[in-house]
Each structure stands twice: as C-alpha cells, then as structure tokens.
Design a protein around this motif. Sequence first.
Motif, PDB file in Angstrom:
ATOM      1  N   ASP A  86      25.495  41.063  44.742  1.00  0.00           N
ATOM      2  CA  ASP A  86      26.625  40.223  45.164  1.00  0.00           C
ATOM      3  C   ASP A  86      27.199  39.458  43.974  1.00  0.00           C
ATOM      4  O   ASP A  86      28.413  39.332  43.829  1.00  0.00           O
ATOM      5  CB  ASP A  86      26.193  39.244  46.257  1.00  0.00           C
ATOM      6  CG  ASP A  86      25.862  39.935  47.571  1.00  0.00           C
ATOM      7  OD1 ASP A  86      26.225  41.123  47.740  1.00  0.00           O
ATOM      8  OD2 ASP A  86      25.214  39.289  48.422  1.00  0.00           O
ATOM      9  N   GLN A 110      27.104  40.317  40.788  1.00  0.00           N
ATOM     10  CA  GLN A 110      27.824  41.258  39.922  1.00  0.00           C
ATOM     11  C   GLN A 110      29.177  41.626  40.527  1.00  0.00           C
ATOM     12  O   GLN A 110      30.193  41.707  39.827  1.00  0.00           O
ATOM     13  CB  GLN A 110      26.990  42.516  39.689  1.00  0.00           C
ATOM     14  CG  GLN A 110      25.791  42.308  38.799  1.00  0.00           C
ATOM     15  CD  GLN A 110      24.943  43.573  38.666  1.00  0.00           C
ATOM     16  OE1 GLN A 110      25.290  44.626  39.170  1.00  0.00           O
ATOM     17  NE2 GLN A 110      23.817  43.431  37.978  1.00  0.00           N
ATOM     18  N   THR A 111      29.213  41.816  41.834  1.00  0.00           N
ATOM     19  CA  THR A 111      30.469  42.163  42.519  1.00  0.00           C
ATOM     20  C   THR A 111      31.478  41.034  42.367  1.00  0.00           C
ATOM     21  O   THR A 111      32.662  41.266  42.057  1.00  0.00           O
ATOM     22  CB  THR A 111      30.212  42.466  44.007  1.00  0.00           C
ATOM     23  OG1 THR A 111      29.277  43.534  44.104  1.00  0.00           O
ATOM     24  CG2 THR A 111      31.497  42.832  44.734  1.00  0.00           C
ATOM     25  N   LYS A 112      31.057  39.777  42.546  1.00  0.00           N
ATOM     26  CA  LYS A 112      31.960  38.631  42.404  1.00  0.00           C
ATOM     27  C   LYS A 112      32.447  38.502  40.957  1.00  0.00           C
ATOM     28  O   LYS A 112      33.619  38.182  40.714  1.00  0.00           O
ATOM     29  CB  LYS A 112      31.249  37.348  42.841  1.00  0.00           C
ATOM     30  CG  LYS A 112      31.108  37.241  44.329  1.00  0.00           C
ATOM     31  CD  LYS A 112      30.414  35.942  44.729  1.00  0.00           C
ATOM     32  CE  LYS A 112      30.190  35.914  46.217  1.00  0.00           C
ATOM     33  NZ  LYS A 112      29.491  34.710  46.648  1.00  0.00           N
ATOM     34  N   SER A 113      31.558  38.766  40.007  1.00  0.00           N
ATOM     35  CA  SER A 113      31.954  38.687  38.596  1.00  0.00           C
ATOM     36  C   SER A 113      33.011  39.728  38.280  1.00  0.00           C
ATOM     37  O   SER A 113      34.021  39.433  37.589  1.00  0.00           O
ATOM     38  CB  SER A 113      30.757  38.898  37.682  1.00  0.00           C
ATOM     39  OG  SER A 113      29.821  37.869  37.843  1.00  0.00           O
ATOM     40  N   ILE A 114      32.836  40.907  38.748  1.00  0.00           N
ATOM     41  CA  ILE A 114      33.802  41.986  38.503  1.00  0.00           C
ATOM     42  C   ILE A 114      35.135  41.649  39.160  1.00  0.00           C
ATOM     43  O   ILE A 114      36.213  41.841  38.566  1.00  0.00           O
ATOM     44  CB  ILE A 114      33.246  43.331  38.996  1.00  0.00           C
ATOM     45  CG1 ILE A 114      32.066  43.768  38.121  1.00  0.00           C
ATOM     46  CG2 ILE A 114      34.326  44.406  39.037  1.00  0.00           C
ATOM     47  CD1 ILE A 114      31.287  44.948  38.643  1.00  0.00           C
ATOM     48  N   GLU A 115      35.107  41.107  40.382  1.00  0.00           N
ATOM     49  CA  GLU A 115      36.334  40.737  41.076  1.00  0.00           C
ATOM     50  C   GLU A 115      37.054  39.624  40.341  1.00  0.00           C
ATOM     51  O   GLU A 115      38.295  39.606  40.223  1.00  0.00           O
ATOM     52  CB  GLU A 115      36.032  40.314  42.524  1.00  0.00           C
ATOM     53  CG  GLU A 115      35.651  41.450  43.407  1.00  0.00           C
ATOM     54  CD  GLU A 115      35.185  41.012  44.794  1.00  0.00           C
ATOM     55  OE1 GLU A 115      35.111  39.794  45.064  1.00  0.00           O
ATOM     56  OE2 GLU A 115      34.891  41.900  45.612  1.00  0.00           O
ATOM     57  N   SER A 116      36.303  38.646  39.802  1.00  0.00           N
ATOM     58  CA  SER A 116      36.911  37.539  39.060  1.00  0.00           C
ATOM     59  C   SER A 116      37.554  38.042  37.776  1.00  0.00           C
ATOM     60  O   SER A 116      38.635  37.622  37.388  1.00  0.00           O
ATOM     61  CB  SER A 116      35.861  36.475  38.715  1.00  0.00           C
ATOM     62  OG  SER A 116      35.401  35.853  39.868  1.00  0.00           O
ATOM     63  N   ALA A 118      38.657  41.006  37.228  1.00  0.00           N
ATOM     64  CA  ALA A 118      39.779  41.877  37.580  1.00  0.00           C
ATOM     65  C   ALA A 118      41.048  41.058  37.832  1.00  0.00           C
ATOM     66  O   ALA A 118      42.160  41.531  37.596  1.00  0.00           O
ATOM     67  CB  ALA A 118      39.460  42.723  38.794  1.00  0.00           C
ATOM     68  N   LYS A 119      40.959  39.804  38.276  1.00  0.00           N
ATOM     69  CA  LYS A 119      42.100  38.956  38.553  1.00  0.00           C
ATOM     70  C   LYS A 119      42.805  38.542  37.250  1.00  0.00           C
ATOM     71  O   LYS A 119      44.001  38.279  37.243  1.00  0.00           O
ATOM     72  CB  LYS A 119      41.679  37.700  39.300  1.00  0.00           C
ATOM     73  CG  LYS A 119      41.288  37.974  40.715  1.00  0.00           C
ATOM     74  CD  LYS A 119      40.883  36.676  41.406  1.00  0.00           C
ATOM     75  CE  LYS A 119      40.377  36.971  42.811  1.00  0.00           C
ATOM     76  NZ  LYS A 119      39.949  35.746  43.484  1.00  0.00           N
TER      77      LYS A 119
END
Length: 171
Positions: free
Chosen positions: A158, A160-166, A168-169
Amino acid sequence: GKLESTSNPLDVAINGPGYLAVSTPAGTRYTRNGHLKLNSSGLLTTVDGYAVLDDRSQPITLNSGNGQPAIALDGTISDNSARVDRLTLLQFQNEQSLQQTGSGLYATDQTPTPASNSTLQQGMIESSNVEPITEMTKMIDLQRSYEAAQSLIQADNDRQTKSIESLAKFN
C-alpha cells in the motif's frame, strides 16, 4: 511415545528403536504397533490379522491352552517356562525411507538388521508421541505469524502504491 500399561499379556511395547516384522499379502511389512492377539488357530497376529514373524521370519504360533505366555525383554516367548519362539526387533539404516502403507505398517527395500539396543515390555503399548494441545498451540502461533507477515507485506505494498501515485501527480 510414552509406554502405557494394558491388561493384554500379548501386548508389547518397543523400548528403543526397532520394528516388529509382520507377514501381509503384499509381503513383509514392519510396525511399532505391539497391540497383538491370537487368532482361532493360535497364530500371533496384529489387530488387523497379519501374522507376526519370529527371528527366522516364520509366523509365531502359540498354544493358548498353556495359560498366558511370558514375553521376555529380548522377545523370547515362553508357555509355562518352556521357550516357544522369539519375536524379533529389526532396525533400518535410514528410517526416513520407510514408506507408510496404512494401519501402522511400513514397507522398505532396505535390508533390516537386528535392533540390538532395544527391548520389549510385555503388557504395554507405546502411545502416540504427539501432544494434541501442544501441536494445536504451535499451529495457532504459526497462523498468527503468517497473518502478521501477510499484513506487513500488504502495508508495504500500500505504501509503495501511494508513493507511485504521488509521484505520478507531479509528472
């Protein structure tokens, strides 16, 4: 397992390493289950009816009219102080290669050797060496450890997923 007393003078517990040899339709098999009985012909058998073999690989026959047989520590069977036969205890170089065939019987291609450091205890049987409560507790502990590790991995995923999403913004 622990040795437990029974009221059957034909029961024998193996004290130390070793197996009794029995004759089955599939050939000679080996067992540590010493819960024995006499069939109607006086043949010493396992509870499943397989003949127990002596030190010459022959079935053991007892004369049930001579009273209760005595079984010595070395497997010698006597009726009224007269030697009748002798149970044999066998061991194997590699016990891990024994293949369970059911009913407490094992098969192997290994050549057995006499179990010289073992004795038989008449009127006793060996109980299971598994303590159910202890084993259940170990299983519960293992399950909890697995769940904790799974939770840790999920939390990291979770993160890692949030880091990637952040990240990506910002692109």
